[in-house]
Design a protein around this motif. Structure first.
Motif, short mmCIF file in Angstrom:
data_model
loop_
_atom_site.label_atom_id
_atom_site.label_comp_id
_atom_site.label_asym_id
_atom_site.label_seq_id
_atom_site.Cartn_x
_atom_site.Cartn_y
_atom_site.Cartn_z
N LEU A 6 0.85 -1.19 0.00
CA LEU A 6 0.00 0.00 0.00
C LEU A 6 0.89 1.24 0.00
O LEU A 6 1.45 1.62 1.04
N VAL A 7 1.03 1.87 -1.17
CA VAL A 7 1.86 3.05 -1.28
C VAL A 7 1.06 4.33 -1.06
O VAL A 7 1.63 5.42 -0.87
N GLU A 8 -0.27 4.22 -1.05
CA GLU A 8 -1.12 5.40 -0.88
C GLU A 8 -0.86 6.14 0.44
O GLU A 8 -0.82 7.39 0.44
N PRO A 9 -0.63 5.45 1.58
CA PRO A 9 -0.30 6.18 2.81
C PRO A 9 0.98 7.01 2.68
O PRO A 9 1.08 8.09 3.28
N VAL A 10 1.95 6.52 1.92
CA VAL A 10 3.19 7.28 1.71
C VAL A 10 2.88 8.61 1.03
O VAL A 10 3.35 9.67 1.45
N MET A 11 2.07 8.54 -0.02
CA MET A 11 1.70 9.75 -0.77
C MET A 11 0.89 10.70 0.11
O MET A 11 1.14 11.91 0.12
N ALA A 12 -0.06 10.16 0.86
CA ALA A 12 -0.93 11.00 1.69
C ALA A 12 -0.12 11.72 2.77
O ALA A 12 -0.27 12.94 2.96
N ILE A 13 0.74 10.99 3.48
CA ILE A 13 1.52 11.60 4.57
C ILE A 13 2.51 12.62 4.02
O ILE A 13 2.66 13.71 4.57
N TYR A 14 3.21 12.25 2.93
CA TYR A 14 4.21 13.16 2.36
C TYR A 14 3.54 14.44 1.86
O TYR A 14 4.03 15.55 2.08
N CYS A 15 2.40 14.29 1.14
CA CYS A 15 1.71 15.46 0.60
C CYS A 15 1.23 16.37 1.72
O CYS A 15 1.42 17.59 1.66
N PHE A 16 0.61 15.79 2.74
CA PHE A 16 0.10 16.62 3.83
C PHE A 16 1.24 17.32 4.55
O PHE A 16 1.17 18.52 4.85
N ALA A 17 2.32 16.58 4.85
CA ALA A 17 3.46 17.18 5.54
C ALA A 17 4.09 18.30 4.71
O ALA A 17 4.48 19.35 5.24
N THR A 18 4.17 18.09 3.39
CA THR A 18 4.77 19.10 2.52
C THR A 18 3.89 20.32 2.36
O THR A 18 4.33 21.46 2.53
N PHE A 19 2.60 20.09 2.08
CA PHE A 19 1.69 21.20 1.81
C PHE A 19 1.34 21.98 3.07
O PHE A 19 1.05 23.17 2.98
N SER A 181 -3.71 18.31 -0.28
CA SER A 181 -3.35 19.72 -0.47
C SER A 181 -4.46 20.63 0.03
O SER A 181 -4.20 21.68 0.64
N GLY A 182 -5.72 20.24 -0.21
CA GLY A 182 -6.83 21.06 0.25
C GLY A 182 -6.94 21.12 1.76
O GLY A 182 -7.09 22.19 2.35
N ILE A 183 -6.85 19.96 2.41
CA ILE A 183 -6.96 19.91 3.87
C ILE A 183 -5.79 20.64 4.55
O ILE A 183 -5.98 21.39 5.51
N SER A 184 -4.59 20.43 4.01
CA SER A 184 -3.42 21.08 4.62
C SER A 184 -3.48 22.59 4.46
O SER A 184 -3.06 23.34 5.35
N GLY A 185 -4.02 23.07 3.31
CA GLY A 185 -4.14 24.51 3.11
C GLY A 185 -5.06 25.16 4.12
O GLY A 185 -4.83 26.29 4.58
N ILE A 186 -6.12 24.45 4.49
CA ILE A 186 -7.08 24.98 5.46
C ILE A 186 -6.50 24.95 6.88
O ILE A 186 -6.68 25.89 7.66
N THR A 187 -5.79 23.88 7.22
CA THR A 187 -5.33 23.69 8.61
C THR A 187 -4.06 24.45 8.96
O THR A 187 -3.81 24.71 10.14
N SER A 188 -3.26 24.83 7.95
CA SER A 188 -1.97 25.46 8.26
C SER A 188 -2.13 26.76 9.05
O SER A 188 -1.36 27.04 9.97
#
Length: 460
Positions: A6-19, A181-188
């Motif tokens: 399952l590589v999807e968690p890698v993408m989700a965590i990296y994207c959220f942490a980056t964005f 990207s959407g969730i991280s933009g709102i929470t930052s």
């Protein structure tokens, strides 16, 4: 411990942490330069922005100078890491074809952790901002977002051999990207307000650490290293690292080369039209006659994430009954309808409703990735996605400069001009995909091309 594919968690965590870290980083640089300029610290109070709006006030001139310095500093940070990151993307993602995918996922995560740790240290110990140049170069040589993007898509291509399953899994990765990207933009903003800059950097740092542990201990490798592989530090191993993308096109048949070339052209041109216009949404919404406040902009960004969810559902259902090319055309038509509506939106309700025709607009990119993946051989997936990731990064960089210049030149007489330009440019990739559809681009062509390659290798 049982490992998972399952590589999807890698993408989700990296994207959220980056964005989630990008707005924090941008605002921290601005606030540090403000502090250096005025010897005062900006504070947050009830989400009110403390900025000077009176153009005759000397503080207004100083404020603009700080914005200019912060913008130039951020641009330099991005540029000095761009070239190393692109080179490492070509190397690491192609490397995965014979040596495993984990390297292209692990090293960018380490690079992200180094970047956040550098900002955290500069914030805590009040080090000079120039220290960040070193961390930017170092993280660039560990790969970047393009590397992990190419690595994730290559991983999916390894495990999703079925045509329909490949479309859905690649579209799901794109949905994860958009929603994160959407969730991280709102929470930052809430994170900065609640914790301040110093402690805000700990959240993306913890996420990167969790990602690294997941990749090392839980994620299963998809490529089994051959007993005849060349060591990376050997002459043949180094040659292999740099030759992946070149050999992808050199050993391909003329038809295969032409098909990949046309699909890459359509992919990049649609990305050029799409990314440039989306990047202008915030400026367009801040300007009259909409005059949105930060709350409305946040809600607009949140609604935009539904486009990725809708596009994933579209791919899921359309794949059952339509060819890939038709799905791409539907997505491009959705983009044209939504962006033309945005060009003439003059009320808040209309601008919010723009997201309805845009519901399937994120379908073309993942489906075209899947189309290209189905053409190449199993041991060429990394080279293909390395090529796509690098071109995607370069296109994104050029797009921002191009559209910002056009918007600045046309905003006075017609702010929506860039959106109409995007819709017009989108007709070019539509034409390319239509040509491929009319001249025999079908699923059986993928199988035929692969079989031809395999039979050629067996005969030799």
């Amino acid at each position: 411990m049982k490992q998972l594919q399952l590589v999807e968690p890698v993408m989700a965590i990296y994207c959220f942490a980056t964005f989630v870290s990008l707005p924090i980083i941008g605002q921290y640089i601005y606030h540090r330069m403000w502090q250096d300029e005025f010897n005062t610290t900006l504070t947050f109070n009830d989400n009110v922005s403390h900025c000077e709006t009176n153009q005759s006030n000397p503080g207004y001139i100083h404020q603009k100078e700080v914005q200019k310095r912060a913008s130039m500093f951020s641009t330099k940070l991005d540029l000095i890491s761009l070239i190393p990151s692109l080179v490492m993307t070509l190397i690491l993602v192609s490397y995965g074809d014979n040596h495993g995918r984990k390297a292209s996922l692990l090293l960018p995560s380490i690079g992200g952790l180094i970047t956040v740790a550098a900002y955290c240290s500069v914030s805590f110990f009040e080090w000079p901002l120039e220290v960040l140049f070193l961390s930017s170069v170092l993280s660039g040589f560990l790969g970047g977002f393009a590397t992990i993007l190419g690595g994730c898509f290559s991983y999916i291509a390894d495990i999703a051999r079925d045509i329909q399953k490949k479309n859905i899994r690649i579209a799901f990765i794109d949905m994860v990207f958009g929603v994160s990207s959407g969730i991280s933009g709102i929470t930052s903003g809430y994170i900065i307000t609640a914790l301040g800059f110093q402690w805000s950097f700990f959240i993306p740092a913890i996420l990167h650490i969790l990602n690294i542990l997941y990749i090392i201990f839980i994620l299963e490798e998809t490529i089994k290293r051959s007993e005849f592989y060349q060591p990376v530090l050997s002459k043949e191993g180094i040659k292999e690292l740099f030759s992946g993308v070149f050999l992808l096109f050199k050993h391909a048949s003329c038809k295969k080369r032409l098909t990949i070339g046309l699909l890459l052209f359509a992919f990049m041109f649609f990305l050029f039209a799409d990314f440039g216009a989306v990047n202008l949404f915030t400026l367009y919404e801040l300007d009259s006659p909409l005059c949105w406040d930060p709350v409305l902009i946040g809600w607009g960004s949140a609604l935009s994430t539904f486009c990725f969810v809708g596009s994933f559902l579209g791919v899921f259902f359309f794949t059952q009954c339509l060819k890939d090319s038709y799905i791409v055309l539907i997505g491009m038509a959705s983009w044209i309808g939504g962006i033309v509506m945005a060009a003439f939106a003059t009320t808040t309700v209309t601008m919010m409703l723009v997201r309805v025709p845009l519901l399937f607009s994120a379908m073309p990119l993942p489906v075209m990735r899947s189309m290209m993946s189905k053409i190449v051989l199993d041991n060429e997936q990394g080279a293909l996605f390395a090529c796509i990731a690098c071109l995607e990064t370069l296109t994104g960089s050029l797009t921002i400069a191009f559209y910002n210049s056009i918007y600045a030149a046309t905003v006075v007489w017609f702010p929506g001009f860039c959106f109409l330009l995007s819709a017009a440019l989108c007709l070019i990739p539509i034409g390319v995909v239509w040509i491929l559809l009319c001249f025999g681009y079908q699923e059986r062509d993928h199988i035929l091309l692969v079989n031809e390659e395999c039979s050629t290798e067996e005969d030799s």
